[in-house]
Write a protein that holds these residues in place. Structure first.
Motif, PDB file in Angstrom:
ATOM      1  N   GLU A  89      -4.805   6.274  -6.090  1.00  0.00           N
ATOM      2  CA  GLU A  89      -5.177   5.111  -5.275  1.00  0.00           C
ATOM      3  C   GLU A  89      -4.012   4.147  -5.110  1.00  0.00           C
ATOM      4  O   GLU A  89      -3.758   3.636  -4.013  1.00  0.00           O
ATOM      5  CB  GLU A  89      -6.379   4.371  -5.894  1.00  0.00           C
ATOM      6  N   ASP A  90      -3.280   3.895  -6.208  1.00  0.00           N
ATOM      7  CA  ASP A  90      -2.132   2.978  -6.153  1.00  0.00           C
ATOM      8  C   ASP A  90      -1.058   3.511  -5.204  1.00  0.00           C
ATOM      9  O   ASP A  90      -0.514   2.770  -4.378  1.00  0.00           O
ATOM     10  CB  ASP A  90      -1.534   2.776  -7.548  1.00  0.00           C
ATOM     11  N   LEU A  91      -0.759   4.800  -5.352  1.00  0.00           N
ATOM     12  CA  LEU A  91       0.281   5.395  -4.519  1.00  0.00           C
ATOM     13  C   LEU A  91      -0.156   5.436  -3.059  1.00  0.00           C
ATOM     14  O   LEU A  91       0.649   5.180  -2.151  1.00  0.00           O
ATOM     15  CB  LEU A  91       0.600   6.806  -5.027  1.00  0.00           C
ATOM     16  N   SER A  92      -1.433   5.722  -2.837  1.00  0.00           N
ATOM     17  CA  SER A  92      -1.973   5.753  -1.470  1.00  0.00           C
ATOM     18  C   SER A  92      -1.820   4.394  -0.793  1.00  0.00           C
ATOM     19  O   SER A  92      -1.446   4.314   0.383  1.00  0.00           O
ATOM     20  CB  SER A  92      -3.454   6.158  -1.502  1.00  0.00           C
TER      21      SER A  92
ATOM     22  N   LEU B  87      -3.522   9.622   3.088  1.00  0.00           N
ATOM     23  CA  LEU B  87      -4.830  10.259   3.243  1.00  0.00           C
ATOM     24  C   LEU B  87      -4.952  11.545   2.432  1.00  0.00           C
ATOM     25  O   LEU B  87      -6.062  11.966   2.100  1.00  0.00           O
ATOM     26  CB  LEU B  87      -5.110  10.526   4.722  1.00  0.00           C
ATOM     27  N   GLU B  88      -3.836  12.166   2.111  1.00  0.00           N
ATOM     28  CA  GLU B  88      -3.880  13.314   1.196  1.00  0.00           C
ATOM     29  C   GLU B  88      -4.224  12.842  -0.216  1.00  0.00           C
ATOM     30  O   GLU B  88      -4.955  13.498  -0.947  1.00  0.00           O
ATOM     31  CB  GLU B  88      -2.525  14.033   1.185  1.00  0.00           C
ATOM     32  N   LEU B  89      -3.691  11.666  -0.580  1.00  0.00           N
ATOM     33  CA  LEU B  89      -3.950  11.102  -1.907  1.00  0.00           C
ATOM     34  C   LEU B  89      -5.375  10.573  -2.015  1.00  0.00           C
ATOM     35  O   LEU B  89      -6.053  10.787  -3.028  1.00  0.00           O
ATOM     36  CB  LEU B  89      -2.955   9.970  -2.196  1.00  0.00           C
ATOM     37  N   VAL B  90      -5.830   9.863  -0.983  1.00  0.00           N
ATOM     38  CA  VAL B  90      -7.202   9.324  -0.942  1.00  0.00           C
ATOM     39  C   VAL B  90      -7.790   9.655   0.428  1.00  0.00           C
ATOM     40  O   VAL B  90      -7.586   8.910   1.392  1.00  0.00           O
ATOM     41  CB  VAL B  90      -7.228   7.805  -1.199  1.00  0.00           C
TER      42      VAL B  90
END
Length: 308
Positions: A49-52, A79-82
């Motif tokens: 979430e942080d990286l997104s 969007l790949e991360l979240v």
């Protein structure tokens, strides 16, 4: 000896980046978000979430600077991360729109509305793309679209919980219950919404449309996923000749149920009154794909086509 300067944490870099963004210093903000991404990756304790959020923030900076290609790349990573992050969907949609990739922009705007049907920017974007695609591809434009992703209820609830964790608690409602924007309504709220909707229906039968609107609005506060509350309120707005409100309510209904016949028909009626013949015909054709023998739609289509 001069003291060695302490390196800033990713959170500090993110905050300074946010400050620069607010001041309109988009290039500086993008650089700071890039540094924050590197610092976060160095920690080895990366929270998706942080990286997104960092990628999405940098995407916003690129978008403001007109660098749409880089904006899209960062939104893709975010969007790949979240998956189904609303901000990233809207930023990527705006970038696609700027690059005249209207079909992809439409998909992102519609996907964002599945997550939260109360996003004005997504409604406006969907309407713009609908008009452009109708002009470019004709009435069969929907057939040329890539598939629209389906956002499950579980994903909506997870995103709502994340949003609640990143913001202040929702305001206390007059009945003492709390309702998280975009989350699934509780059984208690669904029941209250149903009672208020039925009270609205009774007022419609008496011809008291303004009072009915108030009841439907109260109903939707308890249960914003009730399609018929939107379509019934749209009917009241039609009676009062408030056509933009009709379209807004039908958009909300169709974001929840894309095959709602009542929403498509009432929106078509509103477009007809606003002299938007193209969009009116498009809505009626969409309706007739769902119900090919709908006599009211066939009659209105014939009427509108005669006036073209």
């Amino acid at each position: 000896m001069p003291q060695k300067r302490r390196s800033r944490s990713w959170m500090e870099l993110k905050q300074v980046g946010n400050d620069c963004f607010k001041k309109g210093q988009y290039g500086e903000a993008a650089d700071l978000y890039s540094q924050a991404i590197k610092e976060l990756e160095k920690t080895g304790k990366m929270n998706p979430e942080d990286l997104s959020i960092l990628y999405s923030n940098r995407a916003a900076s690129y978008l403001k600077d007109g660098n749409c290609g880089e904006c899209i790349k960062d939104c893709n990573v975010s969007l790949e991360l979240v998956p189904f992050g609303v901000k990233s969907l809207l930023r990527r949609a705006a970038a696609y729109e700027a690059l005249e990739r209207y079909r992809l922009a439409y998909i992102d705007y519609k996907t964002a509305l599945q997550v939260d049907c109360n996003i004005p920017a997504a409604h406006d974007g969907t309407n713009r793309m609908t008009k452009v695609l109708t002009e470019v591809d004709g009435l069969s434009w929907r057939e040329k679209l890539p598939p629209i992703p389906t956002v499950s209820l579980a994903v909506k609830e997870r995103l709502a919980q994340q949003a609640a964790g990143n913001t202040k608690p929702p305001a206390q409602q007059h009945n003492g219950s709390r309702q998280t924007h975009g989350s699934a309504p509780s059984a208690q709220n669904i029941k209250k919404g149903q009672i208020l909707k039925e009270e609205g229906n009774a007022l419609v039968k008496k011809g008291e449309h303004q009072k009915a609107i108030e009841k439907y609005s109260q109903s939707l506060k308890h249960n914003p996923t009730e399609v018929t509350a939107y379509t019934n309120r749209a009917l009241c707005y039609l009676s009062l000749k408030q056509y933009k409100e009709v379209i807004r309510d039908c958009d909300n209904a169709l974001a929840i149920d894309s095959s709602s016949v009542k929403a498509l028909y009432r929106r078509a009626q509103a477009h007809k009154e606003l002299k938007d013949t193209k969009t009116c015909i498009e809505d009626l054709n969409s309706l007739l794909k769902v119900e090919p023998k709908n006599t009211a739609a066939l009659k209105l289509l014939q009427e509108v086509q005669k006036k073209k």
